[in-house]
Design a protein around this motif. Structure first.
Motif, PDB file in Angstrom:
ATOM      1  N   VAL A   1      40.854 -25.295   8.069  1.00  0.00           N
ATOM      2  CA  VAL A   1      42.066 -25.893   7.506  1.00  0.00           C
ATOM      3  C   VAL A   1      41.738 -26.673   6.241  1.00  0.00           C
ATOM      4  O   VAL A   1      42.452 -26.597   5.236  1.00  0.00           O
ATOM      5  N   ALA A   2      40.625 -27.415   6.274  1.00  0.00           N
ATOM      6  CA  ALA A   2      40.218 -28.172   5.091  1.00  0.00           C
ATOM      7  C   ALA A   2      39.905 -27.239   3.915  1.00  0.00           C
ATOM      8  O   ALA A   2      40.264 -27.528   2.765  1.00  0.00           O
ATOM      9  N   ILE A   3      39.259 -26.102   4.202  1.00  0.00           N
ATOM     10  CA  ILE A   3      38.956 -25.137   3.139  1.00  0.00           C
ATOM     11  C   ILE A   3      40.247 -24.591   2.531  1.00  0.00           C
ATOM     12  O   ILE A   3      40.373 -24.485   1.306  1.00  0.00           O
ATOM     13  N   ASN A   4      41.209 -24.267   3.373  1.00  0.00           N
ATOM     14  CA  ASN A   4      42.479 -23.745   2.865  1.00  0.00           C
ATOM     15  C   ASN A   4      43.225 -24.798   2.046  1.00  0.00           C
ATOM     16  O   ASN A   4      43.829 -24.483   1.015  1.00  0.00           O
ATOM     17  N   GLU A   5      43.179 -26.053   2.495  1.00  0.00           N
ATOM     18  CA  GLU A   5      43.847 -27.115   1.741  1.00  0.00           C
ATOM     19  C   GLU A   5      43.177 -27.333   0.385  1.00  0.00           C
ATOM     20  O   GLU A   5      43.856 -27.564  -0.621  1.00  0.00           O
ATOM     21  N   LEU A   6      41.860 -27.276   0.354  1.00  0.00           N
ATOM     22  CA  LEU A   6      41.152 -27.473  -0.908  1.00  0.00           C
ATOM     23  C   LEU A   6      41.463 -26.353  -1.905  1.00  0.00           C
ATOM     24  O   LEU A   6      41.675 -26.598  -3.094  1.00  0.00           O
ATOM     25  N   THR A   7      41.473 -25.113  -1.428  1.00  0.00           N
ATOM     26  CA  THR A   7      41.726 -23.990  -2.336  1.00  0.00           C
ATOM     27  C   THR A   7      43.190 -23.896  -2.763  1.00  0.00           C
ATOM     28  O   THR A   7      43.514 -23.102  -3.651  1.00  0.00           O
ATOM     29  N   GLU A   8      44.062 -24.701  -2.153  1.00  0.00           N
ATOM     30  CA  GLU A   8      45.447 -24.769  -2.620  1.00  0.00           C
ATOM     31  C   GLU A   8      45.560 -25.517  -3.947  1.00  0.00           C
ATOM     32  O   GLU A   8      46.547 -25.359  -4.663  1.00  0.00           O
ATOM     33  N   HIS A   9      44.548 -26.319  -4.269  1.00  0.00           N
ATOM     34  CA  HIS A   9      44.568 -27.045  -5.538  1.00  0.00           C
ATOM     35  C   HIS A   9      44.359 -26.065  -6.693  1.00  0.00           C
ATOM     36  O   HIS A   9      43.625 -25.075  -6.552  1.00  0.00           O
TER      37      HIS A   9
END
Length: 435
Positions: free
Chosen positions: A212-220
């Motif tokens: 989830v953290a990886i997906n949130e980071l790549t949303e930037h």
């Protein structure tokens, strides 16, 4: 398969030709020999002998005719097969090509389907662990269990102070990866060497939430790839970004939104690595050179977990995959080719050995030990203490189930369990206390 089929037919044809030629040659020999025998027969031989020679000659002539017929049939069959085989293979190739181009193209992996933006009928290749656990619970209890899927938060607007702040060393030392690949490898994090435990606890990300953290980071907008390494001693974010300054700002923006720690409070404890320095850092971390106990082995397993979890996430791309693969290889080589892993190679083992040296008899016999907490470090500590014949321990924890599970793993030890409200009484009655 086509080449194998043609080679097989060629072998059959050669075999048939060799058999037929040999048979005809033998038949010719069998015909000429009686003639020679008849011609060399003296005139004074009896009529009966001549009659027998004529019978043998007729018999041999009949056999030679049959052999010639069989050879002719075999040759005809071989010629027919050699003629039809290329035609059949050509039709088979055309059929396979037609089927290949008419088949609908579907992504082979989950991340490819997601990037394509279209649904695929192929079976997902990942395993939904919460669903599996929920199914097992439903089977055991007979009840339906609903599991909530983790939600990905959208990027929040940056803090104006973060927007005005510029990271140090915008130009990397040594080779600039951005000049080669138009991408930068960036590391942003905190470690036990300079960050208090209160900040590290707020920034910590459980292993189950790494995807989830990886997906949130790549949303930037400025982050192409991302990976998270979160342990009790460090919390580090590895990213690939085309712009170093904005990539660092996006990572810090996510860290503040995730932890609730403001940028002003977090900034003094952050360290930044770029390109070659970021690569050197993960290699040192994997080798155990950046740990409290140099050479400790837990960090290598944690780096492996980053690669394992990241390989199932969309935002863990080729650059970070290659980086962590090299880090794992470096960590293994350091431990196999040097003596860095000898002696106490973890905080728990070092604490157990140091406490034993401080005992009057340097032995654990009759010593009352108290351990505060029942987490992973407490489990490793109990394991080391049991190996040193320390069998009288009391575990103090906020809840009973986790402490009971820890006590059940070591039945040879006399482990008592107390809740946190009894901590002061347990400490007062103990000779050695591990916190």
């Amino acid at each position: 398969m086509t080449l194998l089929g043609m080679a097989g037919w060629a072998a059959v044809y050669v075999a048939v030709q060799s058999i037929s030629s040999t048979s005809l040659f033998n038949a010719q020999q069998s015909v000429t020999r009686p003639v020679a025998a008849i011609q060399s027969t003296p005139r004074y031989q009896t009529t009966l002998r001549s009659f027998r020679n004529e019978e043998e000659l007729n018999k041999l002539n009949t056999m030679s005719v049959q052999t010639t017929a069989r050879s002719a049939v075999a040759a005809a069959v071989g010629e027919a097969m050699l003629t039809l085989s290329p035609i059949v293979l050509a039709f088979a190739g055309m059929w396979a090509a037609i089927q290949r181009f008419n088949r609908p193209q579907t992504p082979q992996f989950a991340f490819a389907a997601a990037s394509a933006g279209s649904a695929t009928t192929e079976k997902p290749w990942g395993i939904d662990i919460p669903t599996v656990l929920a199914a097992e619970t439903a089977v055991k209890t007979g009840e339906a269990v609903a599991t909530a899927a983790p939600t990905t938060r959208s990027p929040k607007p940056r803090d104006p102070k973060l927007e005005e702040w510029a990271p140090e060393k915008t130009k990397p030392d040594g080779k600039d990866y951005g000049e080669v690949s138009k991408q930068h490898i960036i590391t942003v994090g905190v470690s036990v060497h300079s960050t208090p435990v209160e900040i590290r606890e707020k920034l910590a990300v459980p292993k189950d939430n790494w995807p989830v953290a990886i997906n949130e980071l790549t949303e930037h907008p400025h982050i192409q790839e991302a990976a998270v390494l979160s342990t009790c001693n460090r919390m580090e974010v590895y990213t690939v970004a085309p712009d170093y300054v904005n990539g660092v700002r996006d990572v810090i923006n996510w860290m503040t939104a995730h932890s609730g720690v403001s940028f002003e409070e977090l900034r003094p404890y952050l360290f930044l690595k770029q390109d070659g320095e970021a690569v050197d850092h993960i290699l040192q971390v994997s080798a155990g050179l950046d740990s409290l106990i140099v050479g400790e082995g837990q960090i290598l397993a944690q780096v492996k977990s980053v690669h394992q979890v990241g390989s199932e996430a969309k935002g863990f791309g080729q650059y970070l995959s290659a980086l962590f693969n090299q880090a794992i290889t470096a960590g293994k080589r350091v431990r196999s080719e040097t003596n860095i892993a000898t002696g106490a190679v973890s905080v728990s083992s070092a604490a157990a050995e140091l406490a034993q040296l401080k005992l009057p008899t340097n032995k654990w016999a009759g010593v009352r030990v108290a351990i505060i907490g029942a987490g992973k470090m407490s489990k490793l500590l109990v394991k080391h203490l049991v190996s040193k014949d320390c069998l009288n321990m009391t575990i103090v924890n906020r809840s009973l189930p986790r402490a009971q599970e820890l006590a059940e793993e070591f039945p040879e030890a006399n482990i008592k369990i107390e809740l946190s409200d009894k901590m002061l009484d347990v400490v007062a009655d103990s000779d050695v206390v591990f916190v």
